[in-house]
Scaffold this motif. Structure first.
Motif, mmCIF file in Angstrom:
data_model
loop_
_atom_site.group_PDB
_atom_site.id
_atom_site.type_symbol
_atom_site.label_atom_id
_atom_site.label_comp_id
_atom_site.label_asym_id
_atom_site.label_seq_id
_atom_site.Cartn_x
_atom_site.Cartn_y
_atom_site.Cartn_z
ATOM 1 N N ARG A 1 0.827 -1.208 0.000
ATOM 2 C CA ARG A 1 0.000 0.000 0.000
ATOM 3 C C ARG A 1 0.862 1.260 0.000
ATOM 4 N NH1 ARG A 1 -4.416 2.309 -1.891
ATOM 5 N NH2 ARG A 1 -5.093 4.059 -0.570
ATOM 6 N N ALA A 2 1.914 1.253 0.819
ATOM 7 C CA ALA A 2 2.814 2.403 0.877
ATOM 8 C C ALA A 2 3.523 2.608 -0.455
ATOM 9 C CB ALA A 2 3.837 2.207 1.991
ATOM 10 N N ALA A 3 3.938 1.506 -1.102
ATOM 11 C CA ALA A 3 4.600 1.609 -2.397
ATOM 12 C C ALA A 3 3.661 2.194 -3.444
ATOM 13 C CB ALA A 3 5.094 0.234 -2.831
ATOM 14 N N TYR A 4 2.376 1.813 -3.369
ATOM 15 C CA TYR A 4 1.385 2.324 -4.325
ATOM 16 C C TYR A 4 1.149 3.819 -4.113
ATOM 17 C CZ TYR A 4 -3.110 2.890 -6.692
ATOM 18 O OH TYR A 4 -4.124 3.329 -7.512
ATOM 19 N N VAL A 5 1.017 4.229 -2.869
ATOM 20 C CA VAL A 5 0.727 5.634 -2.563
ATOM 21 C C VAL A 5 1.934 6.519 -2.842
ATOM 22 C CG1 VAL A 5 0.156 7.248 -0.700
ATOM 23 C CG2 VAL A 5 -1.048 5.054 -0.873
ATOM 24 N N LEU A 6 3.126 6.050 -2.464
ATOM 25 C CA LEU A 6 4.334 6.865 -2.571
ATOM 26 C C LEU A 6 5.081 6.661 -3.884
ATOM 27 C CD1 LEU A 6 5.679 6.293 1.058
ATOM 28 C CD2 LEU A 6 4.354 8.254 0.210
ATOM 29 N N ASP A 7 4.592 5.756 -4.721
ATOM 30 C CA ASP A 7 5.276 5.420 -5.971
ATOM 31 C C ASP A 7 6.717 4.991 -5.684
ATOM 32 O OD1 ASP A 7 5.572 4.998 -8.676
ATOM 33 O OD2 ASP A 7 6.162 7.072 -9.116
ATOM 34 N N ALA A 8 6.858 4.068 -4.736
ATOM 35 C CA ALA A 8 8.166 3.569 -4.302
ATOM 36 C C ALA A 8 8.302 2.105 -4.700
ATOM 37 C CB ALA A 8 8.313 3.722 -2.793
ATOM 38 N N PRO A 9 9.520 1.553 -4.718
ATOM 39 C CA PRO A 9 9.695 0.127 -5.019
ATOM 40 C C PRO A 9 9.025 -0.742 -3.959
ATOM 41 C CG PRO A 9 11.764 1.114 -4.309
ATOM 42 C CD PRO A 9 10.817 2.235 -4.525
ATOM 43 N N ALA A 10 8.326 -1.780 -4.407
ATOM 44 C CA ALA A 10 7.479 -2.562 -3.501
ATOM 45 C C ALA A 10 8.283 -3.399 -2.514
ATOM 46 C CB ALA A 10 6.547 -3.454 -4.312
ATOM 47 N N GLY A 11 9.297 -4.145 -2.999
ATOM 48 C CA GLY A 11 10.066 -5.006 -2.109
ATOM 49 C C GLY A 11 10.731 -4.249 -0.971
ATOM 50 N N PRO A 12 11.494 -3.202 -1.264
ATOM 51 C CA PRO A 12 12.089 -2.421 -0.175
ATOM 52 C C PRO A 12 11.046 -1.772 0.735
ATOM 53 C CG PRO A 12 13.272 -2.003 -2.213
ATOM 54 C CD PRO A 12 12.066 -2.830 -2.573
ATOM 55 N N SER A 13 9.892 -1.396 0.193
ATOM 56 C CA SER A 13 8.845 -0.797 1.027
ATOM 57 C C SER A 13 8.331 -1.784 2.064
ATOM 58 C CB SER A 13 7.683 -0.307 0.155
ATOM 59 O OG SER A 13 8.087 0.724 -0.712
ATOM 60 N N ILE A 14 8.213 -3.045 1.667
ATOM 61 C CA ILE A 14 7.780 -4.085 2.605
ATOM 62 C C ILE A 14 8.772 -4.215 3.754
ATOM 63 C CG2 ILE A 14 7.438 -6.577 2.853
ATOM 64 C CD1 ILE A 14 6.318 -6.573 -0.012
ATOM 65 N N VAL A 15 10.057 -4.218 3.423
ATOM 66 C CA VAL A 15 11.092 -4.330 4.452
ATOM 67 C C VAL A 15 11.101 -3.093 5.348
ATOM 68 C CG1 VAL A 15 13.569 -4.551 4.870
ATOM 69 C CG2 VAL A 15 12.487 -5.862 3.033
ATOM 70 N N CYS A 16 10.867 -1.911 4.771
ATOM 71 C CA CYS A 16 10.817 -0.677 5.573
ATOM 72 C C CYS A 16 9.683 -0.732 6.591
ATOM 73 C CB CYS A 16 10.630 0.536 4.659
ATOM 74 S SG CYS A 16 12.108 0.995 3.727
ATOM 75 N N VAL A 17 8.518 -1.223 6.181
ATOM 76 C CA VAL A 17 7.396 -1.344 7.119
ATOM 77 C C VAL A 17 7.740 -2.325 8.228
ATOM 78 C CG1 VAL A 17 5.009 -2.111 7.375
ATOM 79 C CG2 VAL A 17 5.641 -0.678 5.435
ATOM 80 N N ALA A 18 8.364 -3.453 7.871
ATOM 81 C CA ALA A 18 8.776 -4.419 8.894
ATOM 82 C C ALA A 18 9.756 -3.794 9.877
ATOM 83 C CB ALA A 18 9.406 -5.645 8.224
ATOM 84 N N ALA A 19 10.683 -2.981 9.370
ATOM 85 C CA ALA A 19 11.650 -2.327 10.239
ATOM 86 C C ALA A 19 10.972 -1.326 11.177
ATOM 87 C CB ALA A 19 12.719 -1.615 9.400
ATOM 88 N N LEU A 20 9.977 -0.604 10.672
ATOM 89 C CA LEU A 20 9.245 0.344 11.516
ATOM 90 C C LEU A 20 8.456 -0.393 12.602
ATOM 91 C CD1 LEU A 20 7.938 2.859 8.813
ATOM 92 C CD2 LEU A 20 9.723 3.262 10.528
ATOM 93 N N LEU A 21 7.871 -1.535 12.244
ATOM 94 C CA LEU A 21 7.161 -2.332 13.250
ATOM 95 C C LEU A 21 8.134 -2.853 14.309
ATOM 96 C CD1 LEU A 21 4.696 -4.379 11.002
ATOM 97 C CD2 LEU A 21 4.118 -2.557 12.619
ATOM 98 N N PHE A 22 9.310 -3.267 13.878
ATOM 99 C CA PHE A 22 10.329 -3.716 14.831
ATOM 100 C C PHE A 22 10.687 -2.592 15.806
ATOM 101 C CE2 PHE A 22 14.896 -3.692 15.819
ATOM 102 C CZ PHE A 22 14.985 -4.838 16.586
ATOM 103 N N ALA A 23 10.896 -1.389 15.258
ATOM 104 C CA ALA A 23 11.247 -0.253 16.116
ATOM 105 C C ALA A 23 10.110 0.080 17.081
ATOM 106 C CB ALA A 23 11.583 0.961 15.254
#
Length: 265
Positions: A230-252
């Motif tokens: 969803r973030a990749a779609y809204v921000l026009d960002a690469p999907a795979g790295p966006s998934i990892v970024c969300v996981a990292a934010l949840l970890f934090a």
């Protein structure tokens, strides 16, 4: 439903999360993070060999990862330090894979798709492979859960109970090979290790039992996949790295919650 590419992408991400969650817990418990990273890097050589031999990328990747695991064990038994062996083999396999891909003719190869994933291009056939691999990994780990857990906690206790820790290690290696092979399409070679480690590490802040940690890790991985898309779609960002970024934010975020709860007690 599968005509929608976003639906296929979400299902692919959730499938990889389900495969990576229980395996990631053992990676964290056994402190095998570097081994997971090395395994993922070796997958690039598997991709190159698969294309050259015109066989399934999943099959080629699994074979290369298993060969690397055997090589790691043999060199370790000969006295080499584990981190040295992993560093040499991981980066060598990645380099040889990239060079081999550059020599392939007759193929249109998008290296970025293999390095960082191309989850939006997942087909119904890819979904079948991903969920089939996830089912195999979950079944293997569930059937050997007690033995794997005992071998992880105490090898001497495992031997006393008639278990062979080396056999359990090979089962984990096989599961890792399958997970890496099916995850290439979703997050790519360079980010597979993140999907193994980050959800499991985040779940550690909430779980009271090993079983709960595996289930929470699967939930975190699934949420990361859907929210990352969803973030990749809204921000026009690469999907795979966006998934990892969300996981990292949840970890934090979960780490802060766990720290506050620890201080409160």
């Amino acid at each position: 439903m599968l005509d929608d590419f976003m639906t296929r992408a979400a299902l692919a991400g959730v499938g990889v999360a389900f495969a990576a969650a229980p395996l990631g817990c053992f990676v964290v418990w056994r402190r095998m993070a570097y081994f997971g990273d090395a395994t993922a890097h070796a997958a690039m050589l598997g991709v190159a060999l698969s294309l050259a031999m015109q066989i399934s990328i999943v099959a080629g990747t699994v074979m290369v990862v298993l060969v690397m695991a055997v090589a790691v064990n043999l060199l370790t038994w000969r006295g080499y330090a584990m981190d040295t062996v992993l560093g040499v083999l991981a980066h060598s396999a990645l380099a040889f894979g990239l060079v081999a891909v550059s020599f392939l003719s007759g193929f249109r190869i998008d290296l970025m798709a293999y390095l960082f994933g191309d989850i939006l291009a997942v087909s119904p056939g890819d979904l079948l492979v991903i969920w089939g691999g996830a089912a195999l990994v979950v079944t293997l780990i569930a059937s050997r859960w007690s033995a794997l857990l005992t071998s992880t906690l105490n090898e001497e206790l495992a031997y006393a109970g008639g278990l062979d820790p080396r056999r359990e290690q090979m089962i984990l290696t096989l599961c890792m090979a399958v997970t890496v092979a099916v995850a290439i399409k979703v997050v790519g070679v360079l980010l597979i290790a993140a999907m193994l480690i980050i959800p499991a590490a985040a779940a550690r802040n909430l779980a009271r039992t090993p079983e709960a940690m595996a289930m929470i890790a699967a939930a975190i991985g699934g949420v990361s996949a859907v929210a990352g898309l969803r973030a990749a779609y809204v921000l026009d960002a690469p999907a795979g790295p966006s998934i990892v970024c969300v996981a990292a934010l949840l970890f934090a975020g979960l780490g802060i919650v766990g720290w506050r709860n620890h201080r409160g007690t």
